[in-house]
Design an enzyme around this catalytic site. Structure first.
Site, mmCIF file in Angstrom:
data_model
loop_
_atom_site.group_PDB
_atom_site.id
_atom_site.type_symbol
_atom_site.label_atom_id
_atom_site.label_comp_id
_atom_site.label_asym_id
_atom_site.label_seq_id
_atom_site.Cartn_x
_atom_site.Cartn_y
_atom_site.Cartn_z
ATOM 1 N N LYS A 84 46.461 0.814 10.840
ATOM 2 C CA LYS A 84 46.878 0.100 9.627
ATOM 3 C C LYS A 84 47.118 1.041 8.441
ATOM 4 O O LYS A 84 46.711 2.215 8.462
ATOM 5 C CB LYS A 84 45.807 -0.941 9.283
ATOM 6 N N TYR A 131 51.410 -12.051 11.946
ATOM 7 C CA TYR A 131 50.100 -12.687 11.703
ATOM 8 C C TYR A 131 50.213 -14.194 11.476
ATOM 9 O O TYR A 131 49.326 -14.788 10.866
ATOM 10 C CB TYR A 131 49.425 -12.030 10.502
ATOM 11 N N PHE A 182 43.107 -15.481 3.257
ATOM 12 C CA PHE A 182 43.443 -14.069 3.093
ATOM 13 C C PHE A 182 44.844 -13.722 3.601
ATOM 14 O O PHE A 182 45.223 -12.552 3.586
ATOM 15 C CB PHE A 182 42.395 -13.191 3.802
ATOM 16 N N ARG A 188 38.533 -3.249 21.956
ATOM 17 C CA ARG A 188 37.735 -3.960 20.946
ATOM 18 C C ARG A 188 36.378 -3.273 20.750
ATOM 19 O O ARG A 188 35.844 -3.229 19.641
ATOM 20 C CB ARG A 188 37.593 -5.437 21.307
ATOM 21 N N ASN A 214 40.750 -2.511 7.375
ATOM 22 C CA ASN A 214 39.821 -2.137 8.443
ATOM 23 C C ASN A 214 40.436 -1.236 9.516
ATOM 24 O O ASN A 214 39.992 -1.208 10.655
ATOM 25 C CB ASN A 214 39.164 -3.386 9.046
ATOM 26 N N HIS A 249 44.071 -2.760 14.268
ATOM 27 C CA HIS A 249 44.155 -4.100 14.860
ATOM 28 C C HIS A 249 44.216 -3.940 16.364
ATOM 29 O O HIS A 249 44.833 -2.987 16.857
ATOM 30 C CB HIS A 249 45.426 -4.827 14.392
ATOM 31 N N GLU A 294 51.997 -9.834 21.647
ATOM 32 C CA GLU A 294 52.003 -8.819 20.583
ATOM 33 C C GLU A 294 52.751 -7.559 21.013
ATOM 34 O O GLU A 294 53.439 -6.936 20.211
ATOM 35 C CB GLU A 294 50.565 -8.491 20.167
HETATM 36 P P1 CMP Z 1 43.066 -8.062 12.544
HETATM 37 O O1 CMP Z 1 42.425 -7.788 13.852
HETATM 38 O O2 CMP Z 1 44.264 -7.255 12.202
HETATM 39 O O3 CMP Z 1 43.481 -9.597 12.512
HETATM 40 C C1 CMP Z 1 43.524 -10.347 11.302
HETATM 41 C C2 CMP Z 1 43.062 -9.575 10.137
HETATM 42 O O4 CMP Z 1 42.756 -10.313 8.996
HETATM 43 C C3 CMP Z 1 41.763 -8.875 10.467
HETATM 44 O O5 CMP Z 1 41.998 -7.838 11.387
HETATM 45 C C4 CMP Z 1 41.277 -8.450 9.098
HETATM 46 O O6 CMP Z 1 41.742 -7.169 8.718
HETATM 47 C C5 CMP Z 1 41.912 -9.491 8.217
HETATM 48 N N1 CMP Z 1 40.858 -10.295 7.606
HETATM 49 C C6 CMP Z 1 39.944 -11.026 8.241
HETATM 50 N N2 CMP Z 1 39.115 -11.596 7.344
HETATM 51 C C7 CMP Z 1 39.534 -11.195 6.126
HETATM 52 C C8 CMP Z 1 39.092 -11.432 4.808
HETATM 53 N N3 CMP Z 1 38.040 -12.224 4.564
HETATM 54 N N4 CMP Z 1 39.773 -10.857 3.802
HETATM 55 C C9 CMP Z 1 40.849 -10.064 4.046
HETATM 56 N N5 CMP Z 1 41.312 -9.814 5.289
HETATM 57 C C10 CMP Z 1 40.661 -10.373 6.303
#
Ligand code: CMP
Length: 139
Positions: free
Chosen positions: A10, A50, A58, A86, A113, A116, A127
């Site tokens: 990311k 997404y 969010f 994972r 984070n 993904h 995906e």
């Molecule tokens: P990802 O695995 O990319 O799939 C959905 C994403 O939404 C997740 O990782 C997080 O990065 C993001 N996400 C989940 N919860 C929150 C939150 N509370 N605020 C912002 N982003 C979020």
């Protein structure tokens, strides 16, 4: 069984020049990078990827973030690749991620984070097809 999963490095990670360190974690775990490209998503493209999250509070922030800098999209292959990836990533929220995982070491927040990964075989197939053609998967 041998599986394939979709991984995204990311914007928070590409900005900090962490692509190689993250790829090393995948390879050390026995995952093989069989396709990889660096792209800069538009907000609309991120929104489409997404779409399952579009009712979440969010969602807008997530799409803005994913379009804020380049990402590296990749296909990882290996024995039980979906679950293995994972495990290597660690929990979504870095505060809950096990030591040594990508998110424990590199993630900045639940939103930023670093990576993904697909969560199941059906989502992995969809995906992968979102970003890659069959010709680009070189196992
Ligand atoms: P990802 O695995 O990319 O799939 C959905 C994403 O939404 C997740 O990782 C997080 O990065 C993001 N996400 C989940 N919860 C929150 C939150 N509370 N605020 C912002 N982003 C979020």
């Amino acid at each position: 069984a041998t599986e394939r999963t979709l991984s995204i490095i990311k914007p928070d990670a590409t900005r900090r020049n962490l692509t190689g360190k993250i790829n090393a974690k995948f390879e050390e775990a026995g995952l093989r990078i069989i396709a990889q490209k660096r792209i800069h998503l538009t907000k609309a493209q991120a929104g489409k990827f997404y779409e399952v999250h579009k009712e979440r509070p969010f969602y807008d922030e997530l799409c803005e973030f994913m379009a804020s800098a380049p990402v590296v999209v990749q296909v990882l292959e290996g024995e039980g690749a979906i679950v293995k990836n994972r495990e290597v990533m660690g929990a979504t929220n870095p505060a809950d991620a096990a030591p040594g995982t990508i998110r424990a070491e590199f993630a900045q927040s639940v939103g930023e984070n670093s990576v993904h990964g697909s969560d199941a075989p059906e989502t992995a197939a969809a995906e992968i097809a979102f970003y890659f053609s069959g010709l680009e998967l070189v196992g």
